[in-house]
Design a protein around this motif. Structure first.
Motif, PDB file in Angstrom:
ATOM      1  N   SER A   6       0.679  -0.979  -0.444  1.00 17.99           N
ATOM      2  CA  SER A   6       0.204   0.162   0.062  1.00 17.99           C
ATOM      3  C   SER A   6       0.552   1.192  -0.017  1.00 17.99           C
ATOM      4  CB  SER A   6      -0.559   0.612   1.636  1.00 17.99           C
ATOM      5  OG  SER A   6      -0.220  -0.520   2.661  1.00 17.99           O
ATOM      6  N   ARG A   7       2.234   1.237  -0.607  1.00 23.13           N
ATOM      7  CA  ARG A   7       2.894   2.101  -0.326  1.00 23.13           C
ATOM      8  C   ARG A   7       2.703   3.569  -1.010  1.00 23.13           C
ATOM      9  NH1 ARG A   7       8.734  -0.778  -1.195  1.00 23.13           N
ATOM     10  NH2 ARG A   7       7.101  -1.789  -1.709  1.00 23.13           N
ATOM     11  N   ASN A   8       1.749   2.809  -2.434  1.00 23.21           N
ATOM     12  CA  ASN A   8       1.761   4.059  -4.038  1.00 23.21           C
ATOM     13  C   ASN A   8       0.200   4.427  -3.211  1.00 23.21           C
ATOM     14  OD1 ASN A   8       4.018   3.715  -4.300  1.00 23.21           O
ATOM     15  ND2 ASN A   8       3.061   2.187  -5.735  1.00 23.21           N
ATOM     16  N   LEU A   9      -0.477   3.984  -1.728  1.00 23.74           N
ATOM     17  CA  LEU A   9      -2.313   3.747  -1.762  1.00 23.74           C
ATOM     18  C   LEU A   9      -2.536   5.292  -1.936  1.00 23.74           C
ATOM     19  CD1 LEU A   9      -4.593   1.996  -2.709  1.00 23.74           C
ATOM     20  CD2 LEU A   9      -4.666   1.107  -0.428  1.00 23.74           C
ATOM     21  N   GLN A  10      -3.435   6.121  -2.588  1.00 25.02           N
ATOM     22  CA  GLN A  10      -3.886   7.027  -1.961  1.00 25.02           C
ATOM     23  C   GLN A  10      -5.022   7.134  -1.133  1.00 25.02           C
ATOM     24  OE1 GLN A  10      -3.309   9.998  -5.319  1.00 25.02           O
ATOM     25  NE2 GLN A  10      -1.453   8.927  -5.499  1.00 25.02           N
ATOM     26  N   HIS A  11      -5.811   6.310  -1.635  1.00 18.93           N
ATOM     27  CA  HIS A  11      -7.319   6.916  -1.638  1.00 18.93           C
ATOM     28  C   HIS A  11      -8.501   5.305  -1.380  1.00 18.93           C
ATOM     29  CE1 HIS A  11     -11.153   9.982  -0.027  1.00 18.93           C
ATOM     30  NE2 HIS A  11     -11.570   7.962  -0.857  1.00 18.93           N
ATOM     31  N   ILE A  12      -9.021   5.006  -0.655  1.00 16.81           N
ATOM     32  CA  ILE A  12      -9.327   3.246  -0.263  1.00 16.81           C
ATOM     33  C   ILE A  12     -11.127   4.158  -0.424  1.00 16.81           C
ATOM     34  CG2 ILE A  12     -10.399   1.248   0.128  1.00 16.81           C
ATOM     35  CD1 ILE A  12      -6.959   2.030   1.659  1.00 16.81           C
ATOM     36  N   LEU A  13     -11.878   3.600  -2.011  1.00 17.29           N
ATOM     37  CA  LEU A  13     -13.086   4.155  -1.302  1.00 17.29           C
ATOM     38  C   LEU A  13     -13.694   2.301  -1.449  1.00 17.29           C
ATOM     39  CD1 LEU A  13     -16.218   5.475  -1.715  1.00 17.29           C
ATOM     40  CD2 LEU A  13     -15.928   5.351  -4.453  1.00 17.29           C
ATOM     41  N   ILE A  14     -14.406   2.744  -0.505  1.00 11.70           N
ATOM     42  CA  ILE A  14     -15.118   1.417  -0.300  1.00 11.70           C
ATOM     43  C   ILE A  14     -16.753   1.027  -0.369  1.00 11.70           C
ATOM     44  CG2 ILE A  14     -16.019  -0.353   1.673  1.00 11.70           C
ATOM     45  CD1 ILE A  14     -12.953   0.817   3.609  1.00 11.70           C
ATOM     46  N   GLY A  15     -16.987  -0.523  -0.948  1.00 17.82           N
ATOM     47  CA  GLY A  15     -18.278  -0.079  -1.537  1.00 17.82           C
ATOM     48  C   GLY A  15     -19.298  -1.909  -1.327  1.00 17.82           C
ATOM     49  N   HIS A  16     -19.377  -1.422  -2.547  1.00 11.39           N
ATOM     50  CA  HIS A  16     -21.167  -2.694  -2.194  1.00 11.39           C
ATOM     51  C   HIS A  16     -22.114  -3.052  -0.041  1.00 11.39           C
ATOM     52  CE1 HIS A  16     -23.378  -5.435  -3.932  1.00 11.39           C
ATOM     53  NE2 HIS A  16     -23.165  -5.426  -5.327  1.00 11.39           N
ATOM     54  N   ILE A  17     -21.530  -2.264   0.392  1.00  9.04           N
ATOM     55  CA  ILE A  17     -22.198  -2.235   1.441  1.00  9.04           C
ATOM     56  C   ILE A  17     -23.144  -2.732   1.596  1.00  9.04           C
ATOM     57  CG2 ILE A  17     -21.364  -1.118   4.251  1.00  9.04           C
ATOM     58  CD1 ILE A  17     -19.135   0.897   2.360  1.00  9.04           C
ATOM     59  N   SER A  18     -23.614  -3.496   2.521  1.00  8.22           N
ATOM     60  CA  SER A  18     -25.098  -4.067   2.620  1.00  8.22           C
ATOM     61  C   SER A  18     -25.416  -2.820   3.064  1.00  8.22           C
ATOM     62  CB  SER A  18     -24.719  -5.604   3.134  1.00  8.22           C
ATOM     63  OG  SER A  18     -26.436  -5.771   3.702  1.00  8.22           O
ATOM     64  N   GLU A  19     -27.692  -3.077   3.293  1.00  5.37           N
ATOM     65  CA  GLU A  19     -27.378  -1.633   3.864  1.00  5.37           C
ATOM     66  C   GLU A  19     -28.034  -2.534   5.234  1.00  5.37           C
ATOM     67  OE1 GLU A  19     -29.061   1.965   1.574  1.00  5.37           O
ATOM     68  OE2 GLU A  19     -30.091   0.319   0.949  1.00  5.37           O
ATOM     69  N   LYS A  20     -28.663  -3.742   5.194  1.00  5.88           N
ATOM     70  CA  LYS A  20     -28.530  -4.458   6.195  1.00  5.88           C
ATOM     71  C   LYS A  20     -28.078  -4.902   7.168  1.00  5.88           C
ATOM     72  CE  LYS A  20     -34.011  -5.182   4.973  1.00  5.88           C
ATOM     73  NZ  LYS A  20     -33.766  -5.217   3.349  1.00  5.88           N
ATOM     74  N   ASN A  21     -26.506  -5.495   6.856  1.00 10.43           N
ATOM     75  CA  ASN A  21     -25.829  -6.652   7.262  1.00 10.43           C
ATOM     76  C   ASN A  21     -24.658  -6.135   7.472  1.00 10.43           C
ATOM     77  OD1 ASN A  21     -27.832  -8.577   7.194  1.00 10.43           O
ATOM     78  ND2 ASN A  21     -27.162  -9.082   5.328  1.00 10.43           N
ATOM     79  N   ASN A  22     -24.580  -4.358   7.504  1.00  8.74           N
ATOM     80  CA  ASN A  22     -23.233  -4.349   7.678  1.00  8.74           C
ATOM     81  C   ASN A  22     -23.687  -2.768   8.875  1.00  8.74           C
ATOM     82  OD1 ASN A  22     -20.793  -3.811   8.133  1.00  8.74           O
ATOM     83  ND2 ASN A  22     -20.164  -4.116   5.634  1.00  8.74           N
ATOM     84  N   HIS A  23     -22.161  -2.220   8.655  1.00  8.49           N
ATOM     85  CA  HIS A  23     -22.591  -0.556   9.471  1.00  8.49           C
ATOM     86  C   HIS A  23     -20.488  -0.447   9.497  1.00  8.49           C
ATOM     87  CE1 HIS A  23     -22.715   2.160  12.329  1.00  8.49           C
ATOM     88  NE2 HIS A  23     -24.112   1.851  12.441  1.00  8.49           N
TER      89      HIS A  23
END
Ligand SMILES: [Zn+2]
Ligand SMILES: [Zn+2]
Length: 253
Positions: free
Chosen positions: A203-220
Protein backbone atom coordinates in the motif's frame (compact mmCIF):
# COMPACT_ATOMS: atom_id res chain seq x y z
CA UNK A 1 -4.19 11.85 -13.16
CA UNK A 2 -7.01 9.33 -12.91
CA UNK A 3 -10.27 10.39 -11.31
CA UNK A 4 -12.98 8.03 -10.20
CA UNK A 5 -16.29 8.09 -8.39
CA UNK A 6 -19.09 5.79 -7.39
CA UNK A 7 -22.48 6.79 -8.78
CA UNK A 8 -24.04 4.46 -6.25
CA UNK A 9 -23.07 1.13 -4.74
CA UNK A 10 -24.95 -1.69 -3.05
CA UNK A 11 -27.37 -4.51 -3.77
CA UNK A 12 -29.92 -2.10 -5.32
CA UNK A 13 -27.61 -0.79 -8.02
CA UNK A 14 -23.99 -0.14 -8.91
CA UNK A 15 -22.21 2.18 -11.30
CA UNK A 16 -18.68 3.55 -11.18
CA UNK A 17 -16.86 6.16 -13.23
CA UNK A 18 -13.18 6.02 -14.14
CA UNK A 19 -11.94 9.00 -16.15
CA UNK A 20 -8.65 10.04 -17.70
CA UNK A 21 -8.76 13.35 -19.59
CA UNK A 22 -11.72 13.07 -21.98
CA UNK A 23 -11.97 9.30 -21.67
CA UNK A 24 -14.76 8.48 -19.28
CA UNK A 25 -15.51 4.83 -18.60
CA UNK A 26 -18.65 3.62 -16.87
CA UNK A 27 -18.24 0.37 -14.97
CA UNK A 28 -21.66 -1.29 -14.75
CA UNK A 29 -25.04 0.38 -14.87
CA UNK A 30 -27.42 -1.07 -12.31
CA UNK A 31 -29.76 1.88 -12.74
CA UNK A 32 -32.36 3.01 -15.25
CA UNK A 33 -31.17 5.58 -17.77
CA UNK A 34 -33.11 8.30 -15.99
CA UNK A 35 -31.57 7.45 -12.63
CA UNK A 36 -28.12 7.24 -14.18
CA UNK A 37 -28.57 10.67 -15.78
CA UNK A 38 -29.62 12.08 -12.42
CA UNK A 39 -26.54 10.63 -10.73
CA UNK A 40 -24.16 11.73 -13.52
CA UNK A 41 -25.56 15.22 -13.08
CA UNK A 42 -24.44 15.14 -9.43
CA UNK A 43 -20.90 14.95 -10.83
CA UNK A 44 -21.53 17.50 -13.60
CA UNK A 45 -21.52 14.90 -16.37
CA UNK A 46 -23.98 13.93 -19.09
CA UNK A 47 -24.15 10.50 -20.77
CA UNK A 48 -22.83 11.97 -24.04
CA UNK A 49 -19.46 12.33 -22.28
CA UNK A 50 -19.16 8.60 -21.64
CA UNK A 51 -16.71 6.68 -23.83
CA UNK A 52 -17.71 3.07 -23.07
CA UNK A 53 -19.43 0.77 -20.61
CA UNK A 54 -17.51 -2.05 -18.94
CA UNK A 55 -19.62 -4.77 -17.37
CA UNK A 56 -18.40 -6.88 -14.44
CA UNK A 57 -21.15 -9.53 -14.50
CA UNK A 58 -24.80 -10.15 -15.32
CA UNK A 59 -26.43 -9.62 -11.91
CA UNK A 60 -29.21 -7.06 -12.22
CA UNK A 61 -27.64 -4.64 -9.73
CA UNK A 62 -24.85 -4.22 -12.31
CA UNK A 63 -26.50 -4.60 -15.67
CA UNK A 64 -30.02 -3.22 -15.40
CA UNK A 65 -29.52 -0.12 -17.58
CA UNK A 66 -26.63 -1.30 -19.77
CA UNK A 67 -28.60 -2.25 -22.89
CA UNK A 68 -30.80 0.83 -22.98
CA UNK A 69 -27.84 3.10 -22.27
CA UNK A 70 -25.76 1.52 -25.04
CA UNK A 71 -28.57 1.90 -27.57
CA UNK A 72 -29.62 5.41 -26.65
CA UNK A 73 -26.14 6.90 -26.47
CA UNK A 74 -24.45 4.59 -28.98
CA UNK A 75 -21.96 3.32 -26.46
CA UNK A 76 -19.67 0.32 -26.93
CA UNK A 77 -19.99 -2.32 -24.21
CA UNK A 78 -17.13 -4.54 -23.00
CA UNK A 79 -17.77 -7.78 -21.16
CA UNK A 80 -16.78 -11.42 -21.06
CA UNK A 81 -18.53 -13.86 -23.37
CA UNK A 82 -20.11 -15.55 -20.36
CA UNK A 83 -21.57 -12.30 -19.07
CA UNK A 84 -22.82 -11.47 -22.56
CA UNK A 85 -24.57 -14.83 -22.91
CA UNK A 86 -26.27 -14.52 -19.52
CA UNK A 87 -27.18 -10.86 -19.69
CA UNK A 88 -30.60 -9.61 -20.61
CA UNK A 89 -29.44 -6.39 -22.25
CA UNK A 90 -31.14 -6.79 -25.59
CA UNK A 91 -29.23 -5.48 -28.54
CA UNK A 92 -26.10 -3.50 -27.82
CA UNK A 93 -24.80 -0.66 -29.98
CA UNK A 94 -21.44 -2.45 -30.11
CA UNK A 95 -20.16 -5.46 -28.17
CA UNK A 96 -16.50 -6.15 -27.38
CA UNK A 97 -15.66 -9.57 -26.00
CA UNK A 98 -12.95 -9.49 -23.32
CA UNK A 99 -11.04 -12.27 -21.57
CA UNK A 100 -9.68 -12.68 -18.07
CA UNK A 101 -6.07 -11.45 -17.72
CA UNK A 102 -5.96 -10.16 -21.32
CA UNK A 103 -5.34 -6.45 -21.04
CA UNK A 104 -6.82 -4.09 -23.62
CA UNK A 105 -6.82 -0.34 -24.20
CA UNK A 106 -9.54 2.24 -24.47
CA UNK A 107 -7.76 5.39 -25.65
CA UNK A 108 -4.76 5.70 -23.31
CA UNK A 109 -6.17 3.61 -20.48
CA UNK A 110 -4.90 0.06 -20.08
CA UNK A 111 -7.55 -2.23 -18.65
CA UNK A 112 -7.03 -5.71 -17.22
CA UNK A 113 -10.08 -7.90 -16.55
CA UNK A 114 -9.54 -9.98 -13.42
CA UNK A 115 -11.31 -13.30 -12.76
CA UNK A 116 -13.12 -13.36 -9.43
CA UNK A 117 -14.99 -16.11 -7.55
CA UNK A 118 -18.64 -15.01 -7.63
CA UNK A 119 -21.86 -16.80 -8.49
CA UNK A 120 -22.18 -15.46 -12.02
CA UNK A 121 -21.21 -17.12 -15.31
CA UNK A 122 -17.90 -15.41 -16.09
CA UNK A 123 -17.51 -12.44 -13.74
CA UNK A 124 -14.56 -10.09 -13.83
CA UNK A 125 -13.33 -7.05 -12.03
CA UNK A 126 -10.96 -4.46 -13.44
CA UNK A 127 -7.58 -2.85 -13.04
CA UNK A 128 -7.01 0.48 -14.81
CA UNK A 129 -3.55 1.82 -15.58
CA UNK A 130 -2.50 5.14 -17.01
CA UNK A 131 0.88 6.90 -16.84
CA UNK A 132 2.30 4.75 -14.02
CA UNK A 133 -0.93 5.12 -12.05
CA UNK A 134 -2.96 2.08 -11.10
CA UNK A 135 -6.56 1.95 -9.96
CA UNK A 136 -8.16 -1.31 -8.83
CA UNK A 137 -11.90 -1.97 -8.78
CA UNK A 138 -12.84 -5.07 -6.82
CA UNK A 139 -16.40 -5.91 -5.77
CA UNK A 140 -18.67 -8.96 -5.95
CA UNK A 141 -16.31 -11.75 -4.92
CA UNK A 142 -16.47 -14.37 -2.21
CA UNK A 143 -12.78 -14.74 -1.40
CA UNK A 144 -9.46 -13.13 -2.21
CA UNK A 145 -7.47 -15.59 -4.30
CA UNK A 146 -3.64 -15.51 -4.60
CA UNK A 147 -4.11 -14.45 -8.24
CA UNK A 148 -6.20 -11.45 -7.17
CA UNK A 149 -3.77 -10.51 -4.42
CA UNK A 150 -0.88 -10.58 -6.90
CA UNK A 151 -2.67 -8.41 -9.46
CA UNK A 152 -3.84 -5.71 -7.04
CA UNK A 153 -0.39 -4.97 -5.61
CA UNK A 154 0.81 -1.39 -5.78
CA UNK A 155 -2.48 0.34 -6.58
CA UNK A 156 -2.71 4.14 -6.15
CA UNK A 157 -6.47 3.98 -5.72
CA UNK A 158 -8.89 1.21 -4.83
CA UNK A 159 -12.62 0.69 -4.91
CA UNK A 160 -13.12 -2.47 -2.90
CA UNK A 161 -16.20 -4.05 -1.40
CA UNK A 162 -16.81 -4.70 2.28
CA UNK A 163 -20.21 -6.26 1.92
CA UNK A 164 -21.17 -7.55 5.31
CA UNK A 165 -20.28 -8.09 8.92
CA UNK A 166 -20.38 -11.86 9.42
CA UNK A 167 -22.23 -11.69 12.74
CA UNK A 168 -24.79 -9.19 11.43
CA UNK A 169 -25.35 -11.40 8.38
CA UNK A 170 -25.90 -14.51 10.48
CA UNK A 171 -28.29 -12.72 12.85
CA UNK A 172 -29.89 -10.53 10.19
CA UNK A 173 -33.15 -10.64 8.22
CA UNK A 174 -32.04 -12.60 5.14
CA UNK A 175 -33.53 -16.08 4.58
CA UNK A 176 -31.06 -18.94 5.30
CA UNK A 177 -30.41 -19.63 1.59
CA UNK A 178 -29.47 -16.01 0.91
CA UNK A 179 -27.28 -15.87 4.03
CA UNK A 180 -25.44 -18.95 2.80
CA UNK A 181 -25.06 -17.49 -0.69
CA UNK A 182 -23.75 -14.11 0.44
CA UNK A 183 -21.33 -15.62 2.96
CA UNK A 184 -19.99 -18.33 0.64
CA UNK A 185 -16.75 -18.37 -1.36
CA UNK A 186 -18.88 -17.38 -4.38
CA UNK A 187 -20.72 -14.54 -2.62
CA UNK A 188 -19.33 -11.32 -1.17
CA UNK A 189 -16.41 -10.26 1.01
CA UNK A 190 -17.05 -9.67 4.70
CA UNK A 191 -15.33 -6.83 6.56
CA UNK A 192 -12.51 -8.98 7.89
CA UNK A 193 -11.70 -10.40 4.45
CA UNK A 194 -11.59 -6.88 3.01
CA UNK A 195 -9.46 -5.58 5.88
CA UNK A 196 -7.04 -8.51 5.55
CA UNK A 197 -6.81 -7.86 1.81
CA UNK A 198 -5.94 -4.21 2.51
CA UNK A 199 -3.34 -5.36 5.03
CA UNK A 200 -1.83 -7.78 2.51
CA UNK A 201 -1.44 -5.56 -0.56
CA UNK A 202 1.58 -3.31 -0.98
CA UNK A 203 0.00 0.00 0.00
CA UNK A 204 3.00 2.32 -0.30
CA UNK A 205 1.43 4.03 -3.33
CA UNK A 206 -2.10 3.90 -2.07
CA UNK A 207 -3.74 7.32 -1.81
CA UNK A 208 -7.43 6.56 -1.50
CA UNK A 209 -9.62 3.56 -0.68
CA UNK A 210 -13.29 3.83 -1.53
CA UNK A 211 -15.24 1.06 0.17
CA UNK A 212 -18.39 -0.04 -1.64
CA UNK A 213 -21.14 -2.62 -2.08
CA UNK A 214 -21.87 -2.21 1.63
CA UNK A 215 -24.99 -4.12 2.69
CA UNK A 216 -27.64 -1.82 4.12
CA UNK A 217 -29.04 -4.64 6.25
CA UNK A 218 -25.96 -6.61 7.26
CA UNK A 219 -23.24 -4.05 7.81
CA UNK A 220 -22.34 -0.83 9.53
CA UNK A 221 -19.62 1.73 8.80
CA UNK A 222 -18.31 1.38 12.40
CA UNK A 223 -17.81 -2.37 11.92
CA UNK A 224 -15.90 -1.77 8.65
CA UNK A 225 -13.76 0.93 10.24
CA UNK A 226 -12.73 -1.21 13.18
CA UNK A 227 -11.89 -4.19 10.94
CA UNK A 228 -9.82 -1.94 8.66
CA UNK A 229 -8.07 -0.27 11.62
CA UNK A 230 -7.00 -3.67 12.92
CA UNK A 231 -5.43 -4.80 9.64
CA UNK A 232 -4.45 -1.80 7.54
CA UNK A 233 -1.50 0.39 8.48
CA UNK A 234 -1.23 2.60 5.37
CA UNK A 235 -1.80 6.35 5.06
CA UNK A 236 -4.52 6.15 2.41
CA UNK A 237 -7.72 8.04 2.96
CA UNK A 238 -10.70 5.70 3.43
CA UNK A 239 -14.19 6.78 2.38
CA UNK A 240 -17.47 4.93 1.87
CA UNK A 241 -19.74 4.71 -1.16
CA UNK A 242 -23.46 4.34 -0.60
CA UNK A 243 -26.65 3.43 -2.34
CA UNK A 244 -28.40 6.78 -2.25
CA UNK A 245 -26.11 9.13 -4.12
CA UNK A 246 -22.85 9.57 -5.98
CA UNK A 247 -19.58 9.91 -4.09
CA UNK A 248 -17.34 12.91 -4.63
CA UNK A 249 -14.70 12.66 -7.34
CA UNK A 250 -11.53 11.02 -6.08
CA UNK A 251 -8.27 12.08 -7.75
CA UNK A 252 -5.14 9.96 -7.82
CA UNK A 253 -1.93 11.42 -9.20
ZN1 LIG B 1 -23.42 -6.73 -6.91
ZN1 LIG C 1 -23.06 -10.00 -8.14
Amino acid sequence: MIKFASLGSGSKGNATLVCVDDTCLLIDCGYSIRELERRLDQLDLVPQQLSAVLVTHEHSDHIKGVGALSRRYRLPVYMTAGSYLESVCGELHQYHSIKHSEAFHIEDVRITPVAVPHDAREPCQYIFEYNQLKLGVLTDLGIITPYILALYQGCHGLLVEANHDSLMLSQGPYPPSLKARVGSNWGHLNNVQTAEFLGAVDSRNLQHILIGHISEKNNHIDAIQSAVAENFRGDARVTFANQDHASDWIYIE
